[in-house]
Enzyme design. Structure first.
Site, PDB file in Angstrom:
ATOM      1  N   GLU A 256      -6.610  -2.083   7.229  1.00 29.18           N
ATOM      2  CA  GLU A 256      -6.677  -1.985   5.766  1.00 29.18           C
ATOM      3  C   GLU A 256      -5.241  -2.115   5.283  1.00 29.18           C
ATOM      4  OE1 GLU A 256      -9.471  -1.684   4.112  1.00 29.18           O
ATOM      5  OE2 GLU A 256     -10.835  -1.182   5.746  1.00 29.18           O
ATOM      6  N   CYS A 297      -3.637   1.383  -2.810  1.00 29.22           N
ATOM      7  CA  CYS A 297      -3.950   0.039  -2.327  1.00 29.22           C
ATOM      8  C   CYS A 297      -4.908  -0.669  -3.276  1.00 29.22           C
ATOM      9  CB  CYS A 297      -4.550   0.126  -0.931  1.00 29.22           C
ATOM     10  SG  CYS A 297      -5.917   1.299  -0.852  1.00 29.22           S
TER      11      CYS A 297
HETATM   12  P1  NAP Z   1       3.588   1.224   6.568  1.00 36.91           P
HETATM   13  O1  NAP Z   1       5.052   1.331   6.436  1.00 36.91           O
HETATM   14  O2  NAP Z   1       3.019  -0.016   7.104  1.00 36.91           O
HETATM   15  O3  NAP Z   1       3.165   2.482   7.462  1.00 36.91           O
HETATM   16  C1  NAP Z   1       1.818   2.794   7.665  1.00 36.91           C
HETATM   17  C2  NAP Z   1       1.667   3.634   8.904  1.00 36.91           C
HETATM   18  O4  NAP Z   1       2.035   2.859  10.035  1.00 36.91           O
HETATM   19  C3  NAP Z   1       2.543   4.877   8.953  1.00 36.91           C
HETATM   20  O5  NAP Z   1       1.804   5.936   9.520  1.00 36.91           O
HETATM   21  C4  NAP Z   1       3.684   4.461   9.859  1.00 36.91           C
HETATM   22  O6  NAP Z   1       4.272   5.540  10.525  1.00 36.91           O
HETATM   23  C5  NAP Z   1       2.940   3.600  10.843  1.00 36.91           C
HETATM   24  N1  NAP Z   1       3.772   2.643  11.559  1.00 36.91           N
HETATM   25  C6  NAP Z   1       4.752   1.864  11.077  1.00 36.91           C
HETATM   26  N2  NAP Z   1       5.244   1.079  12.053  1.00 36.91           N
HETATM   27  C7  NAP Z   1       4.543   1.371  13.177  1.00 36.91           C
HETATM   28  C8  NAP Z   1       4.588   0.919  14.525  1.00 36.91           C
HETATM   29  N3  NAP Z   1       5.446  -0.032  14.906  1.00 36.91           N
HETATM   30  N4  NAP Z   1       3.748   1.462  15.420  1.00 36.91           N
HETATM   31  C9  NAP Z   1       2.862   2.411  15.052  1.00 36.91           C
HETATM   32  N5  NAP Z   1       2.777   2.891  13.790  1.00 36.91           N
HETATM   33  C10 NAP Z   1       3.604   2.373  12.865  1.00 36.91           C
HETATM   34  O7  NAP Z   1       2.849   1.472   5.169  1.00 36.91           O
HETATM   35  P2  NAP Z   1       3.125   2.601   4.091  1.00 36.91           P
HETATM   36  O8  NAP Z   1       4.414   2.300   3.418  1.00 36.91           O
HETATM   37  O9  NAP Z   1       2.925   3.959   4.687  1.00 36.91           O
HETATM   38  O10 NAP Z   1       1.907   2.377   3.095  1.00 36.91           O
HETATM   39  C11 NAP Z   1       1.935   1.521   1.991  1.00 36.91           C
HETATM   40  C12 NAP Z   1       1.100   0.300   2.251  1.00 36.91           C
HETATM   41  O11 NAP Z   1      -0.190   0.690   2.678  1.00 36.91           O
HETATM   42  C13 NAP Z   1       0.878  -0.523   1.001  1.00 36.91           C
HETATM   43  O12 NAP Z   1       1.128  -1.845   1.305  1.00 36.91           O
HETATM   44  C14 NAP Z   1      -0.599  -0.316   0.669  1.00 36.91           C
HETATM   45  O13 NAP Z   1      -1.210  -1.405   0.030  1.00 36.91           O
HETATM   46  C15 NAP Z   1      -1.182  -0.067   1.990  1.00 36.91           C
HETATM   47  N6  NAP Z   1      -2.396   0.740   1.872  1.00 36.91           N
HETATM   48  C16 NAP Z   1      -3.572   0.120   2.091  1.00 36.91           C
HETATM   49  C17 NAP Z   1      -4.749   0.846   1.986  1.00 36.91           C
HETATM   50  C18 NAP Z   1      -6.073   0.187   2.223  1.00 36.91           C
HETATM   51  O14 NAP Z   1      -7.051   0.902   2.388  1.00 36.91           O
HETATM   52  N7  NAP Z   1      -6.154  -1.117   2.253  1.00 36.91           N
HETATM   53  C19 NAP Z   1      -4.715   2.203   1.660  1.00 36.91           C
HETATM   54  C20 NAP Z   1      -3.483   2.792   1.439  1.00 36.91           C
HETATM   55  C21 NAP Z   1      -2.317   2.035   1.561  1.00 36.91           C
HETATM   56  P3  NAP Z   1       5.706   6.159  10.082  1.00 36.91           P
HETATM   57  O15 NAP Z   1       5.521   6.714   8.739  1.00 36.91           O
HETATM   58  O16 NAP Z   1       5.943   7.194  11.110  1.00 36.91           O
HETATM   59  O17 NAP Z   1       6.663   5.015  10.118  1.00 36.91           O
END
Ligand code: NAP
Length: 522
Positions: A256, A297
């Site tokens: 997602e 999102c």
């Molecule tokens: P993100 O930076 O991609 O991080 C998401 C999750 O992934 C965090 O728990 C992060 O952990 C983890 N992560 C990052 N790099 C990783 C790796 N190499 N290996 C394993 N885990 C890893 O996203 P965000 O900034 O938290 O969230 C914002 C984004 O989420 C927006 O683009 C939004 O559109 C999207 N979103 C989508 C939905 C949906 O249902 N479609 C819902 C909510 C949000 P750490 O924090 O420890 O780095």
């Protein structure tokens, strides 16, 4: 300094090194630190697979649903405390925090209720059985049974309670043990949710584990029976999808991700505030831009408006956005909080600048602002921001860059459903399109031409104006997920989300035995 703990292998683990800070985004005060250093991820997986999995699989759907009901209750009983943690760590106002916290308890309660219709059985019968030979001596029936592995949930920063709960509800109901990992920067609320559930002794040991901090080598240890469900940015999703180990093991992966959601005002709705459909459009759009400071999102990013009324719509939106008070949610009168982290603020400022290559700012500054109730220069505040691009088909970054803040862009279009569908599709696959119209013919044409660019189409009309909850609400009854850039995943949607954690099996044999084993025809 408070140190967040992980819950692994039946105990609380406190790291000694590798910490990342958790910050109050209104004051920039450090609230706590988190790290997963020292966790043996192999042991965590063994604990889930060898202890939690068998325990959960021994229960029926209805029994697992009863566990979800207790989880929902414990979160509801501690609602005020969770809302306060959300304010501190996510910078949410009370209504914005409740969208997350009540969304968590509500989704768990929904799946608890759904379990009753699944009954006291451990396999779900799917469709009708079919005769495969001359007689009923050879017959087939499809059933869904729990996958034998573990469900690893990696969540985004913006929904620390709901993100955990909406995934865990589906996996636990299906009978899979969960390892949940919130985004580190906003893990405070999730940690407390898990602490409450563990203290209440609701779940069998090994059914739910929590990782605060990085995932270490966890993902490289996943196997063919496991599920990885990820929510976050498209960039991170791409990196995870291409991890050689996950591909080699053929682990089931659900994503997602980003979404450039669109709201479309159809030509039959006049820009007249006395029109219920137009009133709903304004109310929804302003809510979607400002709720959780646009860090959803499902928030609307692109606003398609017939060119002959773009000025009137712009004026009405600017007037409403002008009434929003941005600041520390602890201060009187604040209606919108800050962005959650310094990095999110930096990304929003850069994103707004990129949008301005093809769009003009019509409200807001596109930069950090001071917030009410916060010290000058402190806090990650970014006010409501509206832009306008004159050529919807050549709007560049408007269709490519998700600015994860209170930011949307007006796009005047020629009032044709075909054009609207084409422009919406330029977002590359989105979670939700909202269409405001009372004209079924126009909407039908839009749906046929481009409805599939989104996982959900929300219709706002005079008849739905008093009932519709807003296009950003991901309700558990309806599908959440979208094609392409949105990740291609499928969550919620009643049983759709549960099926991610179930394996479809065609059981073949004599009709009598097949029906007895599967419960079909009972
Ligand atoms: P993100 O930076 O991609 O991080 C998401 C999750 O992934 C965090 O728990 C992060 O952990 C983890 N992560 C990052 N790099 C990783 C790796 N190499 N290996 C394993 N885990 C890893 O996203 P965000 O900034 O938290 O969230 C914002 C984004 O989420 C927006 O683009 C939004 O559109 C999207 N979103 C989508 C939905 C949906 O249902 N479609 C819902 C909510 C949000 P750490 O924090 O420890 O780095």
């Amino acid at each position: 300094m408070r140190t967040l703990k992980s819950y692994v292998c039946g105990r609380w683990h406190e790291a000694a090194s590798g910490f990342a800070p958790l910050v109050n985004p209104s004051t920039e005060e450090i609230l706590a630190q988190a790290s997963s250093d020292g966790i043996d991820f192999g042991a965590v997986l063994d604990h889930a697979r060898e202890t939690g999995g068998p325990e959960l699989r021994s229960l029926t759907f209805a029994q697992r649903g009863a566990l979800l009901k207790d989880m929902s209750k414990v979160l509801r009983d501690h609602r005020d405390e969770l809302l306060d943690l959300s304010r501190q760590n996510n910078g949410t106002t009370k209504p914005d925090g409740s969208f997350d916290v009540d969304g968590a308890s509500g989704t768990l309660a929904y799946y608890a209720a759904l379990s009753k219709s699944l009954g006291d059985r451990r396999a779900l019968v799917e469709g009708e059985g079919v005769q495969l030979a001359r007689t009923e001596g050879f017959w087939a029936q499809h059933v869904l049974v729990p996958r034998r592995g573990v469900a690893v949930h990696v969540n985004a920063f913006n929904f620390p309670a709901w993100g955990f709960a909406e995934k865990a509800a589906c996996a636990l109901l299906a009978g899979m043990p969960v390892i949940t990992k919130p985004a580190t920067a906003t893990a405070l609320t999730t940690e407390r949710c898990i602490e409450l559930i563990v203290a209440a002794g609701i779940l069998p040991e090994g059914a739910l584990q929590l990782i605060v901090g990085g995932t270490g080598d966890l993902l490289d240890r996943l196997g063919p029976h496991d599920v990885l469900a990820f929510t976050g940015s498209a960039d991170t999703a791409r990196k995870l999808r291409h991890r050689p180990h996950l591909q080699k093991a053929n682990t089931r992966v659900n994503v997602e991700a980003d979404s450039l959601n669109a709201a479309v005002l159809a030509p039959d709705v006049e820009a007249d505030e006395a029109s219920p459909a137009f009133g709903l459009f304004l109310q929804d759009v302003v809510r979607e831009i400002t709720q959780k400071a646009g860090q959803k999102c499902t928030a609307v990013r692109r606003l398609l408006v017939p060119a002959d009324r773009i000025g009137a719509v712009q004026d009405a939106l600017v007037a409403r956005l002008g009434a929003v008070v941005t600041g520390d949610p602890a201060a009187e009168g604040v209606t919108m909080g800050p962005l959650a982290t310094a990095q999110q603020l930096k990304d929003a400022v850069e994103g707004a600048a990129e949008l301005q290559r093809t769009a003009t700012l019509v409200h807001g500054t596109g930069r950090r602002i001071d917030g009410r109730g916060a010290a000058a220069g402190k806090g990650f505040f970014f006010g409501p921001t509206l832009l306008r691009a004159e050529d919807p088909r050549h709007a560049g970054a408007v269709h490519e860059r998700e600015v994860f803040g209170p930011v949307a862009t007006l796009l005047p279009y020629d009032a044709s459903a075909v054009t609207a569908a084409e422009v919406v599709a330029q977002g590359g696959g989105i979670l939700v399109t909202s269409v405001y119209s009372n004209d079924a013919g126009w909407v039908g044409e839009f749906l046929a031409g481009g409805g599939g660019a989104a996982g959900r189409v929300y219709l706002g009309s005079d008849a739905s104006a008093g009932e519709a909850p807003g296009s950003g609400a991901a309700l558990p009854q309806a599908l959440h997920g979208g094609p392409g850039r949105a990740g291609g995943g499928e969550e919620l949607g009643g049983l759709v989300g549960v099926k991610l954690y179930l394996q479809r099996v065609a059981v073949q044999g004599s009709k009598t035995l097949v029906n007895e084993v599967t419960g079909a025809g009972a």
